[in-house]
Design a protein around this motif. Structure first.
Motif, PDB file in Angstrom:
ATOM      1  N   LEU A 203       5.162  -5.624  -5.467  1.00 53.71           N
ATOM      2  CA  LEU A 203       4.375  -5.419  -4.246  1.00 53.71           C
ATOM      3  C   LEU A 203       4.016  -6.742  -3.593  1.00 53.71           C
ATOM      4  O   LEU A 203       3.929  -6.857  -2.371  1.00 53.71           O
ATOM      5  CB  LEU A 203       3.110  -4.611  -4.569  1.00 53.71           C
ATOM      6  CG  LEU A 203       3.381  -3.132  -4.853  1.00 53.71           C
ATOM      7  CD1 LEU A 203       2.159  -2.452  -5.461  1.00 53.71           C
ATOM      8  CD2 LEU A 203       3.790  -2.395  -3.570  1.00 53.71           C
TER       9      LEU A 203
ATOM     10  N   LEU B 138       4.973  -7.045   0.207  1.00 51.93           N
ATOM     11  CA  LEU B 138       3.911  -6.996   1.223  1.00 51.93           C
ATOM     12  C   LEU B 138       3.421  -8.370   1.651  1.00 51.93           C
ATOM     13  O   LEU B 138       2.684  -8.488   2.639  1.00 51.93           O
ATOM     14  CB  LEU B 138       2.713  -6.181   0.692  1.00 51.93           C
ATOM     15  CG  LEU B 138       2.989  -4.713   0.366  1.00 51.93           C
ATOM     16  CD1 LEU B 138       1.786  -4.066  -0.290  1.00 51.93           C
ATOM     17  CD2 LEU B 138       3.337  -3.952   1.641  1.00 51.93           C
TER      18      LEU B 138
ATOM     19  N   MET C 225      -3.955  -4.287   0.262  1.00 53.12           N
ATOM     20  CA  MET C 225      -3.617  -3.099  -0.509  1.00 53.12           C
ATOM     21  C   MET C 225      -4.494  -3.016  -1.764  1.00 53.12           C
ATOM     22  O   MET C 225      -5.081  -1.981  -2.074  1.00 53.12           O
ATOM     23  CB  MET C 225      -2.127  -3.157  -0.899  1.00 53.12           C
ATOM     24  CG  MET C 225      -1.582  -1.981  -1.692  1.00 53.12           C
ATOM     25  SD  MET C 225      -1.958  -1.992  -3.439  1.00 53.12           S
ATOM     26  CE  MET C 225      -1.199  -3.485  -3.972  1.00 53.12           C
TER      27      MET C 225
ATOM     28  N   GLY D  97       3.655   4.257  -1.723  1.00 51.40           N
ATOM     29  CA  GLY D  97       2.706   4.224  -0.598  1.00 51.40           C
ATOM     30  C   GLY D  97       1.640   5.302  -0.717  1.00 51.40           C
ATOM     31  O   GLY D  97       0.733   5.368   0.112  1.00 51.40           O
TER      32      GLY D  97
ATOM     33  N   GLU E  76       6.205   1.425  -0.599  1.00 53.82           N
ATOM     34  CA  GLU E  76       5.831   0.091  -0.095  1.00 53.82           C
ATOM     35  C   GLU E  76       6.848  -0.962  -0.532  1.00 53.82           C
ATOM     36  O   GLU E  76       6.678  -2.135  -0.243  1.00 53.82           O
ATOM     37  CB  GLU E  76       4.451  -0.307  -0.636  1.00 53.82           C
ATOM     38  CG  GLU E  76       3.276   0.476  -0.083  1.00 53.82           C
ATOM     39  CD  GLU E  76       2.932   0.114   1.346  1.00 53.82           C
ATOM     40  OE1 GLU E  76       3.806  -0.346   2.094  1.00 53.82           O
ATOM     41  OE2 GLU E  76       1.758   0.310   1.717  1.00 53.82           O
TER      42      GLU E  76
ATOM     43  N   ARG F  28       5.709  -0.043   9.244  1.00 58.23           N
ATOM     44  CA  ARG F  28       5.002   0.101   7.968  1.00 58.23           C
ATOM     45  C   ARG F  28       3.573   0.490   8.335  1.00 58.23           C
ATOM     46  O   ARG F  28       2.843  -0.328   8.906  1.00 58.23           O
ATOM     47  CB  ARG F  28       4.988  -1.224   7.196  1.00 58.23           C
ATOM     48  CG  ARG F  28       6.214  -1.477   6.336  1.00 58.23           C
ATOM     49  CD  ARG F  28       6.059  -2.795   5.624  1.00 58.23           C
ATOM     50  NE  ARG F  28       7.180  -3.081   4.770  1.00 58.23           N
ATOM     51  CZ  ARG F  28       7.235  -2.770   3.460  1.00 58.23           C
ATOM     52  NH1 ARG F  28       6.220  -2.171   2.884  1.00 58.23           N
ATOM     53  NH2 ARG F  28       8.298  -3.086   2.757  1.00 58.23           N
TER      54      ARG F  28
ATOM     55  N   SER G 161       1.079   0.729   6.581  1.00 59.15           N
ATOM     56  CA  SER G 161       0.042  -0.041   5.876  1.00 59.15           C
ATOM     57  C   SER G 161      -0.241  -1.375   6.554  1.00 59.15           C
ATOM     58  O   SER G 161      -1.117  -2.117   6.101  1.00 59.15           O
ATOM     59  CB  SER G 161       0.444  -0.267   4.415  1.00 59.15           C
ATOM     60  OG  SER G 161       1.635  -1.006   4.354  1.00 59.15           O
TER      61      SER G 161
ATOM     62  N   GLY H 218       0.926   4.515   2.733  1.00 58.14           N
ATOM     63  CA  GLY H 218       1.909   3.536   3.196  1.00 58.14           C
ATOM     64  C   GLY H 218       3.258   4.202   3.405  1.00 58.14           C
ATOM     65  O   GLY H 218       3.953   4.524   2.443  1.00 58.14           O
TER      66      GLY H 218
END
Ligand SMILES: C[S@@+](CC[C@H](N)C(=O)[O-])C[C@H]1O[C@@H](n2cnc3c(N)ncnc32)[C@H](O)[C@@H]1O
Length: 478
Positions: free
Chosen positions: A163, A167, A175, A349, A401, A455, A457, A468
């Motif tokens: 992640l 991300l 997150m 997500g 994600e 996305r 998120s 997400g």
């Protein structure tokens, strides 16, 4: 002796049943008679504790094991301690309450285990709680490591590593800081059956206090309690779906009167959303949906009939990888104006909603060449692409994600033979986007990256936390 709260008893029993029956906590909460007998406030607490206990189980187990002189805990004692440790660490329940309730939970299942429970929970409060607070502070300052993310978000180390790459520092920190929040409760009004005023009236009459959002037809509820009992979901007057899923459905929605192929129909939620969005944009589309699991196809057919979409939507049991083959049923013949691939994915997500995923997902599902989820996703995208006509749109969506399942699949597709005729487009350039009210356009714009991929998120909602979801839109050259 403290009086044990009924919500905690119910939550500990759900955890034990999750373990014994290998069931999903959310399903057990929905069907458990003791949970149904709780007051609404206790039911909400039992739900929070059971889902949190499952969601944080791997992290909590490692902490508990580190405090044990001998490495074994009876499973039901562990279930009880998982509940109390979750409360202590992530719900900020006062330590004396969480510990005394934890000790009483243990007394229920193992009267000789109370001393051990008391000692272990005190160590969680005195050692782990301050360590978690320090890690959280570093995450808030964006000065974090993957191990800090793993602790704060209660994730396996490998998933925290992934992640972090997927991300970036800011995204993974955001997150992690909301990872243990309760999921938002959203429904979509089914425009095929009712207008928005009627839907709000139906929900209000059921005591569900709907609040409108910036997205047409999307309503947030303060609690999911009462939604199932209202019967509105069964008759498909409303469709439970996170706002992020509704964003994806809107941006991928077919133009009125056109022909769309849907791959991975599941139980038909997106089909209902896609048709609802098409109708809001002027009229129904013709949707031909495929799904590999026959029992889901049966559920979808029933839902489509109930939503009076039996003619507009066909539901076919088929492996989507076969869509490029000859001899398919008539509803799947010819080319389509658009295709929507709602790909099977890791679900990373939706961890707040599906707490089992965090600890059930195995690293090889993402990484093993040839047999992984990304390999299947790419095959489905390639097969669906062969059915999109000139100038048509191919939408690829996940509720993951992870970069490998999202941007990675899109890049691999574009680099391959089938992808050569397609290019990425920004959802901002579509008719669906143009049909949105300005407030929704602003919200959606914040979700779209510089590469044009969505996305959800990317956005912090001031309302309830969003799942997400990912979406990429590709257009075949005319
Ligand atoms: C993310 S879910 C779709 C959710 C669904 N669209 C909905 O809104 O309820 C992905 C679906 O793809 C299905 N699936 C997995 N492999 C498939 C395949 N090879 N062909 C068709 N469907 C597949 C899964 O059974 C699952 O229902």
């Amino acid at each position: 002796m403290a009086t044990l709260s009924p919500a905690r008893i119910a939550a500990a029993d759900v955890l034990s049943n999750v373990r014994r029956r290998n069931a999903r906590a959310r399903d057990l909460l929905r069907t458990s008679a003791p949970v149904a007998r709780l007051t609404p406030a206790d039911r909400a607490l039992a739900t929070r504790l059971a889902l949190g206990g499952v969601r944080t189980s791997g992290t909590v187990d490692a902490l508990l094991d580190a405090h044990l002189r001998r490495g074994h805990l009876e499973p039901r004692v562990r279930d009880a301690l998982r509940i109390s440790a979750f409360e202590l660490l992530w719900l900020a329940t006062p330590a004396h309450v969480a510990i005394s309730q934890g000790v009483e939970l243990v007394r229920r299942v193992s009267p000789h285990g109370t001393g051990l429970a008391n000692a272990v929970l005190h160590r969680v409060a005195e050692e782990d709680l301050p360590a978690l607070a320090r890690a959280r502070e570093r995450v808030e300052r964006r000065n974090c490591t993957a191990s800090g993310i793993a602790l704060v978000a209660a994730l396996p180390q490998w998933l925290a590593d992934e992640l972090m790459v997927s991300l970036g520092t800011d995204g993974v920190c955001r997150m992690a800081l909301s990872a243990l929040d309760a999921p938002g409760v959203y429904v979509a009004g089914n425009a095929c059956l009712h207008n928005d005023v009627e839907v709000e009236h139906l929900l209000s009459a059921a005591g569900l206090m709907p609040c409108s959002t910036s997205l047409p037809g999307c309503l947030s509820l303060s609690s999911a309690a009462g939604l199932a009992a209202s019967g509105l979901v069964d008759v498909v007057d409303v469709v439970p779906a996170d706002m992020a899923a509704q964003v994806v459905a809107w941006l991928a929605s077919p133009a009125p009167g056109t022909r769309m192929l849907e791959v991975g129909q599941g139980r038909g939620t997106k089909s209902l959303l896609l048709e609802s969005c098409a109708l809001r944009r002027g009229g129904l589309a013709h949707l031909a949906a495929v799904e590999s699991e026959a029992f889901k196809v049966a559920v979808s057919r029933t839902r489509m009939e109930r939503a009076r979409l039996g003619k507009a939507v066909t539901c076919t049991a088929l492996d989507g990888r076969r869509l490029g083959e000859k001899g398919l049923p008539p509803e799947l013949s010819g080319s389509f104006d658009s295709a929507f691939v709602d790909a099977p994915c890791s679900g990373t997500g939706t961890l707040r909603r599906h707490p089992e995923i965090a600890w059930a997902l195995q690293e090889p599902a993402i990484r093993t060449a040839g047999q992984s989820l990304p390999a299947l996703q790419l095959e489905l995208l390639r097969a669906a692409s062969t059915r999109v006509g000139a100038g048509g749109t191919l939408a690829y969506a996940t509720c993951s994600e992870l970069r490998q399942e999202n941007e990675g699949v899109v890049s691999a597709f574009l680099a391959g033979q089938e992808g050569a005729a397609f290019s990425l487009v920004s959802p901002r350039s579509t008719a669906a986007f143009a049909a949105l009210p300005p407030q929704a356009q602003r919200l959606f714009t914040a979700m779209i990256g510089p590469d044009g991929m969505v996305r959800t998120s990317r956005v912090d909602t001031p309302e309830l936390p969003l799942d997400g979801h990912f979406l990429a839109l590709l257009v075949r050259e005319a």
